[in-house]
Design an enzyme around this catalytic site. Structure first.
Site, PDB file in Angstrom:
ATOM      1  N   LYS A 129       0.856  -1.188   0.000  1.00 21.68           N
ATOM      2  CA  LYS A 129       0.000   0.000   0.000  1.00 21.68           C
ATOM      3  C   LYS A 129       0.886   1.230   0.000  1.00 21.68           C
ATOM      4  CE  LYS A 129      -4.522   0.707   0.352  1.00 21.68           C
ATOM      5  NZ  LYS A 129      -5.537  -0.290  -0.043  1.00 21.68           N
TER       6      LYS A 129
HETATM    7  N1  GLU Z   1      -7.245  -0.175  -3.197  1.00 24.30           N
HETATM    8  C1  GLU Z   1      -7.982  -1.364  -3.440  1.00 24.30           C
HETATM    9  C2  GLU Z   1      -8.057  -2.218  -2.193  1.00 24.30           C
HETATM   10  O1  GLU Z   1      -7.868  -1.750  -1.102  1.00 24.30           O
HETATM   11  C3  GLU Z   1      -7.514  -2.122  -4.672  1.00 24.30           C
HETATM   12  C4  GLU Z   1      -6.093  -2.591  -4.649  1.00 24.30           C
HETATM   13  C5  GLU Z   1      -5.618  -3.150  -5.984  1.00 24.30           C
HETATM   14  O2  GLU Z   1      -6.398  -3.238  -6.908  1.00 24.30           O
HETATM   15  O3  GLU Z   1      -4.431  -3.471  -6.037  1.00 24.30           O
HETATM   16  O4  GLU Z   1      -8.373  -3.385  -2.250  1.00 24.30           O
END
Ligand code: GLU
Length: 417
Positions: free
Chosen positions: A106
Site C-alpha cells: 500500500k
Molecule cells: N485499493 C484497493 C483495495 O484496497 C484495490 C487494490 C488493488 O487493486 O491493487 O483493495
C-alpha cells in the site's frame, strides 16, 4: 490514537484472534505482524506559484511471499505510516483469501487533493512515482487506485515509470484507463464484489434480495457502485451518505436519479425523493444490511450500539474497530470482513495485470464471469471454515484461511539464508 483505532494494533488483534484457532508458533506470528519493507520519501515539487513545497509519501510492502506486493495508493491528508502498514497487511490477507498470486502493499501521500491544481497533482504524482520507482515494478510491487486516486493518476504513474525504463510498462500499475491497458470491469469491480458477497450472504440466510433494506455509507467509487448495482439488480437501497449528509427513503432510493442530482448540485441536500439526515445517521438507519464503504474506524465502541442492521458487509478497509466488533457480535450482528467483501477490486486488478503480461485482452463478460466465480469461491471457502469451527466470526474464518495460505507459502520458501 487509542489502541482500538490504531490500525497496526487492529491488525495485530485480528491475527491473534485467528491464531486462537490456527495455533501458529510465536516466531511465525511475529513475522506475519511485521511488514517486509516501508519506504518513506520526502520530495520537493514546484507549485504553480513557482515555489517549492515538500511532500511526504510512503510505500509499504507487507509481504511478497506469494507473489509481487499488490495494493492501492491513496492521496489523503490523514495518511500515516501505521495506516499504510495496516492497509498493506490487509492487502496480503485479501489476496490470500481471494487466492490470487500476490502479496500485499500500500502507498500513500499526505495531501489534500482539493487544495492543489491539476498540474500540481500531476507533478506530485510523477515525482512520488520517481521516488518509489526503485521498489515498484510489474514483478515487484504493483500500485492501484485507492482513496482520492483514479485511472488518470495511474496513467501518470505508468508513464513516469515507463520513461525511466525506455519502453511502455503497462503492468506496473492497475486501474489504468482502458486505452493504456486497463481492464474492462475494473472501475466497478470493488462495488460488484461487495454486491456478489451480499447476494451469497442473503442466499445463505434465506433472505429475499429484493426485500432486503440496505444502507450504504459513502459516495465514492465503492459506495456508489455498490448502491448502483444493488439498485439495478432490483434491490432496495434505503439510505446512502455523501460528504455532508445522508439520503433516506424507507421505500428505496432511486440511485441513478440521486447520482444525477449529486453530479449537478454537488450535494445530497435538496434531493426531492428522500428525507435528508445528518451524515452520522446513516450508521443507525433502520435497515437489514449496513455497508460501510468509505474509510477506516467509522464504527467504534462509541457508536456500535446504535447500529440497527443485522448484517454489516465491509466495503471499506477496516471500517469496524475490534471493540465495536465485540459489541456488535454480542448483539448477534454478522460482519462480513473487508478482506473478503471488498476483494473484487484487487481480483480485477489481477486480471488486468495478467492481460498486460500476455498481452491479450478479454471482453467485459469474461472479466465479470471470472470475478463472479472468484468472489463466490472466496465467500464459500470462508464460510466452510466458519462451519468447521462453530462460534467463530466471519473475520476469524477469513483470517484463518488467509494466514494458513500465507504462512504455508512462507514455510515452503523457508527463511533465507
Ligand atoms: N485499493 C484497493 C483495495 O484496497 C484495490 C487494490 C488493488 O487493486 O491493487 O483493495
Amino acid at each position: 490514537m487509542s489502541n482500538d483505532t490504531n490500525p497496526m494494533e487492529i491488525v495485530s488483534k485480528q491475527i491473534d484472534a485467528a491464531n486462537e484457532i490456527l495455533q501458529l508458533p510465536a516466531d511465525e506470528v511475529a513475522c506475519l505482524k511485521h511488514p517486509e519493507r516501508t519506504l518513506e520519501v520526502n520530495f520537493p515539487v514546484i507549485m504553480d506559484s513557482g515555489h517549492m513545497e515538500v511532500f511526504t509519501g510512503y510505500r509499504c510492502q507487507h509481504s511478497t511471499a506469494r507473489g509481487p506486493a499488490k495494493g492501492g495508493l491513496r492521496f489523503s491528508p490523514f495518511v500515516t505510516p501505521d495506516e499504510v502498514k495496516a492497509l498493506a497487511s490487509w492487502m496480503t490477507f485479501k489476496c490470500a483469501v481471494a487466492n490470487i498470486p500476490f502479496g500485499g502493499g500500500k502507498g500513500g501521500v499526505i495531501i489534500d487533493t482539493k487544495k492543489v491544481s491539476e498540474h500540481e497533482l500531476e507533478r506530485i504524482t510523477r515525482r512520488f512515482t520517481a521516488e518509489i520507482s526503485c521498489i515498484i515494478g510489474p514483478d515487484r510491487d504493483i500500485p492501484a487506485p485507492d482513496m482520492y486516486t483514479n485511472a488518470k493518476i495511474m496513467a501518470w504513474i505508468m508513464d513516469t515509470y515507463s520513461m525511466g525504463k525506455g519502453y511502455a510498462v503497462p503492468g506496473v500499475v492497475t486501474g489504468k484507463p482502458i486505452e493504456l491497458g486497463g481492464s474492462l470491469g475494473r472501475t466497478s469491480a470493488t462495488g460488484r464484489g461487495v454486491t456478489i458477497t451480499l447476494q451469497e450472504l442473503l442466499k445463505l440466510y434465506k433472505m429475499d434480495f429484493s426485500k432486503t433494506r440496505v444502507a450504504v455509507q459513502g459516495f465514492g467509487n465503492v459506495g456508489l457502485w455498490t448502491a448502483k448495482l444493488i439498485h439495478s439488480l432490483g434491490g432496495k437501497v434505503v439510505g446512502i451518505s455523501g460528504f455532508k449528509s445522508c439520503a433516506y427513503n424507507p421505500d428505496g432510493l432511486d440511485i441513478p436519479k440521486l447520482e444525477a442530482w449529486v453530479a449537478e448540485t454537488n450535494f445530497i441536500k435538496g434531493f426531492p425523493q428522500a428525507e435528508v439526515l445528518s451524515l452520522e445517521e446513516v450508521l443507525s438507519l433502520d435497515c437489514d444490511v449496513l455497508i460501510p464503504a468509505a474509510t477506516e474506524a467509522v464504527i467504534t465502541a462509541d457508536n456500535a450500539d446504535k447500529v440497527k442492521a443485522k448484517f454489516i458487509v465491509e466495503g471499506a478497509n477496516g471500517p469496524v474497530t475490534p471493540a465495536a466488533e465485540t459489541i456488535l457480535t454480542k448483539k448477534g450482528v454478522i460482519i462480513i470482513p473487508d478482506i473478503l467483501a471488498n476483494a473484487g477490486g484487487v481480483i480485477v486488478s489481477y486480471f488486468e495485470w495478467v492481460q498486460n503480461n500476455m498481452p491479450y485482452y478479454w471482453e467485459e463478460d469474461e472479466v465479470l464471469n471470472k470475478l463472479t466465480r472468484a468472489m463466490i469461491k472466496a465467500f464459500h471457502d470462508v464460510d466452510d471454515i466458519r462451519s468447521q469451527y462453530p462460534g467463530i466470526t466471519y473475520r476469524q474464518a477469513a483470517y484463518v484461511l488467509a494466514l494458513r495460505r500465507e504462512n504455508t507459502a512462507r514455510r515452503l520458501r523457508g527463511c533465507y539464508p
